[in-house]
Design a protein around this motif. Structure first.
Motif, short mmCIF file in Angstrom:
data_model
loop_
_atom_site.label_atom_id
_atom_site.label_comp_id
_atom_site.label_asym_id
_atom_site.label_seq_id
_atom_site.Cartn_x
_atom_site.Cartn_y
_atom_site.Cartn_z
N LEU A 9 34.76 52.02 54.43
CA LEU A 9 35.99 51.59 53.79
C LEU A 9 36.22 52.47 52.58
O LEU A 9 35.36 52.59 51.72
N GLY A 10 37.36 53.11 52.54
CA GLY A 10 37.68 53.96 51.40
C GLY A 10 37.21 55.38 51.59
O GLY A 10 36.90 55.83 52.70
N LEU A 11 37.14 56.07 50.49
CA LEU A 11 36.78 57.48 50.47
C LEU A 11 35.27 57.68 50.49
O LEU A 11 34.52 56.79 50.08
N GLY A 22 22.76 61.07 43.68
CA GLY A 22 22.43 60.12 42.62
C GLY A 22 23.45 59.02 42.42
O GLY A 22 23.13 57.95 41.91
N THR A 23 24.69 59.26 42.77
CA THR A 23 25.75 58.25 42.56
C THR A 23 26.59 58.15 43.82
O THR A 23 27.62 58.78 43.94
N CYS A 24 26.13 57.34 44.75
CA CYS A 24 26.81 57.26 46.05
C CYS A 24 27.12 55.83 46.47
O CYS A 24 26.76 55.42 47.58
N PRO A 25 27.75 55.01 45.62
CA PRO A 25 28.10 53.68 46.09
C PRO A 25 29.04 53.80 47.29
O PRO A 25 29.81 54.75 47.40
N ASP A 26 28.95 52.84 48.20
CA ASP A 26 29.74 52.91 49.42
C ASP A 26 29.93 51.51 49.98
O ASP A 26 29.13 50.61 49.69
N ILE A 27 30.96 51.33 50.79
CA ILE A 27 31.24 50.05 51.44
C ILE A 27 31.49 50.32 52.92
O ILE A 27 32.25 51.22 53.27
N VAL A 65 29.11 47.86 42.40
CA VAL A 65 29.76 49.08 42.89
C VAL A 65 30.81 49.46 41.86
O VAL A 65 31.38 48.60 41.18
N SER A 66 31.05 50.72 41.74
CA SER A 66 32.02 51.17 40.74
C SER A 66 33.42 50.70 41.08
O SER A 66 33.75 50.45 42.25
N ARG A 67 34.23 50.58 40.07
CA ARG A 67 35.64 50.21 40.26
C ARG A 67 36.31 51.21 41.19
O ARG A 67 37.06 50.84 42.09
N ALA A 68 36.03 52.50 41.01
CA ALA A 68 36.63 53.54 41.85
C ALA A 68 36.29 53.34 43.32
O ALA A 68 37.14 53.53 44.19
N THR A 69 35.06 52.93 43.60
CA THR A 69 34.64 52.70 44.99
C THR A 69 35.43 51.55 45.60
O THR A 69 35.94 51.66 46.72
N LEU A 70 35.53 50.45 44.90
CA LEU A 70 36.24 49.29 45.43
C LEU A 70 37.73 49.56 45.56
O LEU A 70 38.35 49.20 46.57
N ALA A 72 39.14 52.43 46.04
CA ALA A 72 39.33 53.38 47.15
C ALA A 72 39.24 52.67 48.49
O ALA A 72 39.82 53.11 49.48
N ALA A 73 38.51 51.54 48.56
CA ALA A 73 38.35 50.79 49.80
C ALA A 73 39.45 49.76 50.00
O ALA A 73 39.60 49.23 51.11
N LYS A 74 40.21 49.47 48.98
CA LYS A 74 41.19 48.38 49.03
C LYS A 74 42.12 48.44 50.23
O LYS A 74 42.33 47.43 50.90
N THR A 75 42.66 49.59 50.55
CA THR A 75 43.61 49.67 51.65
C THR A 75 42.94 49.50 53.00
O THR A 75 43.60 49.18 53.99
N ASP A 76 41.62 49.68 53.07
CA ASP A 76 40.89 49.52 54.34
C ASP A 76 40.33 48.13 54.55
O ASP A 76 39.82 47.83 55.63
#
Length: 80
Positions: A9-11, A22-27, A65-70, A72-76
């Motif tokens: 989900l997301g980028l 080192g910084t790879c949060p993902d959904i 998870v970072s705000r940017a990660t969430l 970026a996933a919002k539309t998915d």
């Protein structure tokens, strides 16, 4: 049967600016309809701040998870 990842989900982390491992949060969405999250384990620092009506089983962790990660996933994220 173990659930399987069917899509991100997301980028990708790289698309969000992570140039290292080192910084790879993902959904991810799983084939059973659940979601899996890669984030920073913040159980020790946040558990004491959970609201009174929230709880955590021994096998559960509080993950950030970072705000940017969430975002970026919002539309998915499906509506249902």
């Amino acid at each position: 049967m173990e659930p399987k990842i069917i899509r991100r989900l997301g980028l990708t982390p790289r698309e969000r600016g992570s140039l290292s491992n080192g910084t790879c949060p993902d959904i991810f969405e799983l084939d059973n309809g659940d979601f899996a999250v890669i984030g920073t384990d913040a159980t020790e620092s946040l558990e004491q701040h959970l609201p009174p009506d929230a709880g955590r089983a021994d096998y559960e962790r509080i993950v950030v998870v970072s705000r940017a990660t969430l975002l970026a996933a919002k539309t998915d994220i499906p509506e249902r």
